[in-house]
Design a protein around this motif. Structure first.
Motif, short mmCIF file in Angstrom:
data_model
loop_
_atom_site.label_atom_id
_atom_site.label_comp_id
_atom_site.label_asym_id
_atom_site.label_seq_id
_atom_site.Cartn_x
_atom_site.Cartn_y
_atom_site.Cartn_z
N SER A 261 0.90 2.50 -0.94
CA SER A 261 0.14 1.84 -1.07
C SER A 261 -0.72 1.86 -1.32
O SER A 261 -1.86 2.91 -1.10
N GLN B 74 5.51 -5.58 -5.40
CA GLN B 74 4.57 -5.61 -4.45
C GLN B 74 5.27 -6.87 -3.94
O GLN B 74 4.79 -8.19 -3.90
N SER C 132 0.74 -3.36 -0.05
CA SER C 132 1.54 -2.59 -0.53
C SER C 132 2.52 -2.43 -1.72
O SER C 132 2.06 -3.95 -2.50
N CYS C 133 2.99 -1.68 -2.34
CA CYS C 133 4.28 -1.96 -3.12
C CYS C 133 4.97 -0.63 -3.11
O CYS C 133 5.01 0.60 -2.09
N SER D 112 7.58 4.36 -2.05
CA SER D 112 5.75 3.50 -1.51
C SER D 112 5.07 3.82 -1.85
O SER D 112 4.15 5.20 -1.94
N THR E 131 -4.78 -3.30 3.06
CA THR E 131 -3.90 -1.85 2.88
C THR E 131 -3.21 -3.26 2.11
O THR E 131 -1.97 -3.93 2.77
#
Lengths: 114, 118
Positions: free
Chosen positions: B76, B6, B22-23, B74, B20
């Motif tokens: 998110s 992250q 993110s990851c 990804s 949003t």
């Protein structure tokens, strides 16, 4: 309401002491976990247990041991507490092996070693 | 070993707006589960949303939805109509399928602290 209960919310111990962190769940879950939470590092797995008397090392087991003599109770033991073990400790439980089964977490024990 | 990243330690959003988080993750497994957990000041970890990797459709739970891009690894989290009660630390987490060696435990990212501004 199902629960994972950690015996202490805050704990202060001295360097070199043997420390026991207790966790009890009332959901008859097979799996129990101990995580350590530190800022910027997220949660890291210390140990987990998938059955009574069974245990497996997680990512950071050094300096810790665990005990699971009964299904509902999972204890984390710091054999000789050190200042670098000052952290938040979270216990969790989970039923069965199916990944989609949800985890239930305790509210954490904030341990300070002085 | 699986890793979860992250890259946003802190985020803020105006009440009623959209944000949003993110990851990204790294894995060699083809079947796995991804999660977003919320940890408010009470410390109680709360499951926000779950995504199975074999499902193409993005998961949605009320105001929370994910954008799952399997090829890009990804995952998110979008929070719509943000509320003051959404303020918390959010963790992205990975769990392997039963056939893998990582089916039981969750691997967490480092977390994103979300502030909601009134």
């Amino acid at each position: 309401d199902v629960k994972v209960t950690q015996s202490s919310r805050y704990l202060v111990k001295r360097t070199g002491e043997k420390v026991f962190l207790e966790c009890v769940q009332d959901m008859d879950h097979e799996n129990m976990f101990w995580y350590r939470q530190d800022p910027g590092l997220g949660l890291r797995l210390i140990y987990f247990s998938y059955d009574v008397k069974m245990k497996e090392k997680g990512d950071i087991p050094e300096g810790y041991s665990v005990s699971r003599e009964k299904k509902e109770r999972f204890s984390l033991i710091l054999e000789s507490a050190s200042t670098n073990q000052t952290s938040m400790y979270l216990c969790a439980s989970k039923p069965g092996d199916t990944p989609s089964n949800g985890y239930t977490f305790g509210s954490g024990t904030r341990l300070t070693v002085v | 070993a699986q890793t979860v990243t992250q890259s946003q330690p802190e985020m803020s959003v105006q009440e009623a707006e959209t944000v949003t988080l993110s990851c990204t993750y790294d894995t060699s497994e083809s079947d796995y589960y991804l999660f977003w957990y919320k940890q408010p000041p009470s410390r109680q970890m709360i499951l926000v949303i779950r995504q199975e990797a074999y499902k193409q459709q993005n998961a949605t739970e009320n105001r929370f939805s994910v954008n799952f891009q399997k090829a890009a690894k990804s995952f998110s989290l979008k929070i719509s109509d943000s509320q003051l009660g959404d303020a918390a630390m959010y963790f992205c987490a990975y769990q392997g399928a039963i056939s893998s060696g990582s089916a039981r435990q969750l691997t967490f990212g480092s977390g994103t602290q979300l502030t909601v501004l009134p």
